[in-house]
Design a protein around this motif. Structure first.
Motif, PDB file in Angstrom:
ATOM      1  N   VAL A   1       0.839  -1.202   0.000  1.00 32.74           N
ATOM      2  CA  VAL A   1       0.000   0.000   0.000  1.00 32.74           C
ATOM      3  C   VAL A   1       0.877   1.256   0.000  1.00 32.74           C
ATOM      4  N   ALA A   2       1.918   1.256   0.819  1.00 37.82           N
ATOM      5  CA  ALA A   2       2.811   2.417   0.885  1.00 37.82           C
ATOM      6  C   ALA A   2       3.461   2.673  -0.462  1.00 37.82           C
ATOM      7  N   SER A   3       3.847   1.599  -1.132  1.00 38.73           N
ATOM      8  CA  SER A   3       4.485   1.738  -2.441  1.00 38.73           C
ATOM      9  C   SER A   3       3.503   2.299  -3.479  1.00 38.73           C
ATOM     10  N   ILE A   4       2.260   1.776  -3.478  1.00 40.01           N
ATOM     11  CA  ILE A   4       1.228   2.233  -4.430  1.00 40.01           C
ATOM     12  C   ILE A   4       0.925   3.715  -4.202  1.00 40.01           C
ATOM     13  N   ILE A   5       0.760   4.096  -2.929  1.00 40.47           N
ATOM     14  CA  ILE A   5       0.402   5.493  -2.616  1.00 40.47           C
ATOM     15  C   ILE A   5       1.538   6.441  -2.976  1.00 40.47           C
ATOM     16  N   SER A   6       2.759   6.026  -2.714  1.00 42.26           N
ATOM     17  CA  SER A   6       3.904   6.867  -3.064  1.00 42.26           C
ATOM     18  C   SER A   6       3.951   7.104  -4.570  1.00 42.26           C
ATOM     19  N   GLN A   7       3.682   6.052  -5.336  1.00 41.76           N
ATOM     20  CA  GLN A   7       3.679   6.176  -6.800  1.00 41.76           C
ATOM     21  C   GLN A   7       2.529   7.082  -7.259  1.00 41.76           C
ATOM     22  N   ALA A   8       1.347   6.912  -6.628  1.00 46.98           N
ATOM     23  CA  ALA A   8       0.171   7.718  -7.001  1.00 46.98           C
ATOM     24  C   ALA A   8       0.408   9.193  -6.716  1.00 46.98           C
ATOM     25  N   GLU A   9       0.982   9.506  -5.558  1.00 47.29           N
ATOM     26  CA  GLU A   9       1.248  10.912  -5.210  1.00 47.29           C
ATOM     27  C   GLU A   9       2.222  11.540  -6.191  1.00 47.29           C
ATOM     28  N   SER A  10       3.058  10.707  -6.768  1.00 45.19           N
ATOM     29  CA  SER A  10       4.018  11.213  -7.747  1.00 45.19           C
ATOM     30  C   SER A  10       3.375  11.400  -9.132  1.00 45.19           C
ATOM     31  N   ASP A  11       2.415  10.506  -9.473  1.00 39.58           N
ATOM     32  CA  ASP A  11       1.871  10.487 -10.834  1.00 39.58           C
ATOM     33  C   ASP A  11       0.590  11.293 -11.011  1.00 39.58           C
ATOM     34  N   ILE A  12      -0.250  11.392  -9.966  1.00 37.68           N
ATOM     35  CA  ILE A  12      -1.569  12.031 -10.106  1.00 37.68           C
ATOM     36  C   ILE A  12      -1.490  13.487  -9.663  1.00 37.68           C
ATOM     37  N   ASN A  13      -1.692  14.380 -10.563  1.00 37.83           N
ATOM     38  CA  ASN A  13      -1.592  15.812 -10.269  1.00 37.83           C
ATOM     39  C   ASN A  13      -2.913  16.402  -9.793  1.00 37.83           C
ATOM     40  N   ASP A  14      -4.024  15.804 -10.198  1.00 37.18           N
ATOM     41  CA  ASP A  14      -5.352  16.309  -9.815  1.00 37.18           C
ATOM     42  C   ASP A  14      -5.603  15.941  -8.352  1.00 37.18           C
ATOM     43  N   ARG A  15      -5.729  16.962  -7.465  1.00 38.06           N
ATOM     44  CA  ARG A  15      -5.864  16.723  -6.037  1.00 38.06           C
ATOM     45  C   ARG A  15      -7.132  15.950  -5.704  1.00 38.06           C
ATOM     46  N   GLN A  16      -8.222  16.301  -6.345  1.00 37.61           N
ATOM     47  CA  GLN A  16      -9.496  15.637  -6.074  1.00 37.61           C
ATOM     48  C   GLN A  16      -9.431  14.161  -6.488  1.00 37.61           C
ATOM     49  N   LEU A  17      -8.858  13.916  -7.659  1.00 37.67           N
ATOM     50  CA  LEU A  17      -8.712  12.545  -8.133  1.00 37.67           C
ATOM     51  C   LEU A  17      -7.790  11.733  -7.208  1.00 37.67           C
ATOM     52  N   LEU A  18      -6.738  12.388  -6.740  1.00 42.97           N
ATOM     53  CA  LEU A  18      -5.802  11.716  -5.835  1.00 42.97           C
ATOM     54  C   LEU A  18      -6.499  11.314  -4.532  1.00 42.97           C
ATOM     55  N   GLU A  19      -7.354  12.214  -4.006  1.00 42.31           N
ATOM     56  CA  GLU A  19      -8.087  11.910  -2.763  1.00 42.31           C
ATOM     57  C   GLU A  19      -8.979  10.699  -2.931  1.00 42.31           C
ATOM     58  N   ILE A  20      -9.691  10.644  -4.081  1.00 45.98           N
ATOM     59  CA  ILE A  20     -10.580   9.503  -4.364  1.00 45.98           C
ATOM     60  C   ILE A  20      -9.760   8.214  -4.439  1.00 45.98           C
ATOM     61  N   PHE A  21      -8.633   8.296  -5.127  1.00 42.95           N
ATOM     62  CA  PHE A  21      -7.778   7.123  -5.276  1.00 42.95           C
ATOM     63  C   PHE A  21      -7.254   6.641  -3.909  1.00 42.95           C
ATOM     64  N   LEU A  22      -6.782   7.606  -3.070  1.00 37.52           N
ATOM     65  CA  LEU A  22      -6.244   7.258  -1.754  1.00 37.52           C
ATOM     66  C   LEU A  22      -7.320   6.599  -0.891  1.00 37.52           C
ATOM     67  N   GLN A  23      -8.522   7.168  -0.916  1.00 38.38           N
ATOM     68  CA  GLN A  23      -9.606   6.618  -0.094  1.00 38.38           C
ATOM     69  C   GLN A  23      -9.927   5.189  -0.516  1.00 38.38           C
ATOM     70  N   GLN A  24     -10.035   4.956  -1.823  1.00 37.98           N
ATOM     71  CA  GLN A  24     -10.367   3.611  -2.309  1.00 37.98           C
ATOM     72  C   GLN A  24      -9.242   2.617  -1.984  1.00 37.98           C
ATOM     73  N   THR A  25      -8.001   3.065  -2.195  1.00 43.22           N
ATOM     74  CA  THR A  25      -6.845   2.187  -1.940  1.00 43.22           C
ATOM     75  C   THR A  25      -6.747   1.810  -0.466  1.00 43.22           C
TER      76      THR A  25
END
Length: 515
Positions: free
Chosen positions: A19-43
């Motif tokens: 999970v830590a690895s996935i989130i670290s990659q997502a924070e690096s790749d997803i620039n849209d803050r709202q989209l990132l929040e949705i992704f983090l919550q689901q993950t």
């Protein structure tokens, strides 16, 4: 995972790593803050569900529920069964503490990456499960700790009925083991109850039995002679060890609480206060017990001072005449012994003037030296210090009843030096090391003797008195007082001492500025 797979805890850790690895990659790749929040919550929600399943499997398949149920039932049969499988309880506790550490770390990790609203929704179920798991841990750890303490003390025997040194070492080992495991859980829900159990054990299994033993010791002392004082030293050793390990326990708990839970200062202070109260009570008991031993042996040690000094002639013109009466009496007794065929030491042709020192030396040899074989070195040192304080006090009181010449003052000074040599590295005390008891590894080589510094401090006032009594002129007393800076005697006390000199008039004494 299979039901008998021992890798549940590692699986939780691996889930967290992924999970830590996935989130670290997502924070690096997803620039849209709202989209990132949705992704983090689901993950994190998905990860939470996975961890919850693993926790539920752990509780079910690792016998946690069965162990907890046996502990809660409290029946003789279930408790006996648990005690028989105490190693299995220990193994489960190791796994539980590791699991709690990982899960609470995950909860903190999730909180860091989710907004407050989403975190509340996400963490409710996980938080409830972790509280339940923490409750299971506390119940089993408390049972394990109490069972091991009971076993260490010898099937419910109190401290005085077992090897106290071994018991306290085992106790502190258990404190370190159980508390470090509780601290590893990373939650006060687990750590605080275990620390409170430690305090309770110190009070109920160590302090209270020693109080009872202290009362028994006082009763026993009334029936003993000074040469039987060794029968009381076990209690002194026990109390001394208990103080030492109470301090160790306090410092260990305080340091680990503050490093693991920096914000829990209130809980730490309450625990510190209780352990400090226990330590103070044990130190008071140690002082009272030491006084009991000193009172028992004092008549055969300090009693020589009253008998010899009362008959001494400190107003004599020469030092070797001060104890003439005592030596003549001794010679008379020895002569009678020789005539009747009794064993008697040879008579010396020359007076030594050391009657007091010889008597004290013999008393030390017969009464104090044997105690070293059965005392902790620190206990023996404190016993010697207490005896030295008593000797100094009694000698000062006896001296103030006498009249002195300059020679008598020098004789008193020599006696004080002799007493210092007996207690602060004198041959009789140091020779006792050859027959001494077990040495404490954490004490220095001189740990069993009164240090020169401590001895000088105890005898300092008496030394100043002897210096004042041996001055050639009253004016010389000014130099004595200036050198001591008035630390030992006040000006009025110094004048009282000078009045003991038969050749100093009141006018001479009042004519010097001693203040």
């Amino acid at each position: 995972l299979k039901s008998d797979d021992p890798l549940y805890v590692l699986s939780v850790q691996e889930t967290l790593n992924v999970v830590a690895s996935i989130i670290s990659q997502a924070e690096s790749d997803i620039n849209d803050r709202q989209l990132l929040e949705i992704f983090l919550q689901q993950t994190l929600t998905t990860a939470s569900e996975g961890i919850l399943k693993l926790v539920e499997l752990f509780i079910k398949d690792r016998d946690i529920s069965a162990l907890v149920q046996q502990t809660q039932e409290g029946s003789e049969e279930s408790i006996a069964e648990l005690k028989a499988s105490i190693l299995r309880v220990d193994e489960r506790l190791e796994e539980l503490s590791q699991l709690l550490k990982i899960c609470y770390k995950f909860e903190g990790f999730a909180g860091k990456h989710m907004g407050a609203r989403n975190q509340i929704i996400f963490s409710k179920r996980l938080s409830d499960e972790l509280q339940t798991l923490s409750g299971h841990y506390v119940l089993l750890e408390t049972f394990y700790f109490n069972t091991c303490v009971e076993k260490a003390s010898g099937a419910k025997k109190n401290i005085e009925e077992s090897n106290s040194s071994s018991l306290l070492e085992d106790f502190f080992f258990l404190v370190r083991k159980c508390c470090m495991r509780a601290f590893r859980c990373s939650t006060l829900i687990a750590a605080l109850p275990i620390a409170n159990s430690v305090v309770e054990i110190v009070r109920d299994k160590i302090q209270q039995p020693l109080f009872g033993e202290g009362n028994e010791m006082k009763v026993k002392a009334r029936k003993l002679t000074s040469r039987e004082a060794s029968q009381l030293t076990d209690h002194l050793n026990n109390v001394s060890l208990a103080v030492e390990y109470t301090v160790k326990t306090r410092n260990f708990l305080s340091a680990n609480f503050m490093s693991t839970f920096p914000t829990a200062s209130g809980s730490v202070m309450a625990m510190q206060t209780e352990l400090d109260d226990i330590k103070s009570g044990l130190e008071k008991l140690r002082t009272e017990s030491m006084r009991t031993v000193v009172d028992l042996i004092a008549p055969d040690v300090v009693g020589h001072i009253d008998r010899i000094v009362s008959r001494a002639n400190f107003a004599a013109d020469h030092q070797d005449q001060v104890f003439v009466q005592q030596e003549q009496a001794t010679r008379s007794i020895l002569s009678v012994m020789k005539k009747t065929g009794s064993n008697a030491p040879p008579l010396s042709e020359k007076s030594s003037g050391d009657v007091l020192i010889k008597r004290l030396e013999r008393a030390i040899e017969e009464i104090l030296v044997p105690l070293r074989a059965v005392c902790k070195r620190s206990v023996f040192r404190d016993l010697l210090l207490d005896m030295l304080r008593l000797i100094a006090s009694r000698l000062e009181a006896a001296v103030k009843q006498k009249k002195f010449s300059e020679a008598g003052g020098h004789c008193l000074e020599a006696q004080i030096r002799g007493i210092a040599n007996l207690f602060c590295g004198g041959s009789k005390v140091r020779q006792a090391e050859g027959v001494g008891g077990e040495e404490d590894e954490d004490e220095d080589e001189e740990g069993g003797d009164v240090s020169d510094a401590d001895g000088r401090q105890v005898l300092y006032r008496l030394r100043v008195i002897s210096y004042l009594l041996s001055v050639t002129r009253v004016a010389d007393a000014v130099d004595v007082m200036q050198e001591t800076d008035g630390a030992a005697l006040t000006a009025e006390e110094a004048r009282e001492v000078l009045r003991l000199r038969q050749d100093f008039t009141e006018q001479m004494i009042e004519g010097v500025a001693l203040g």
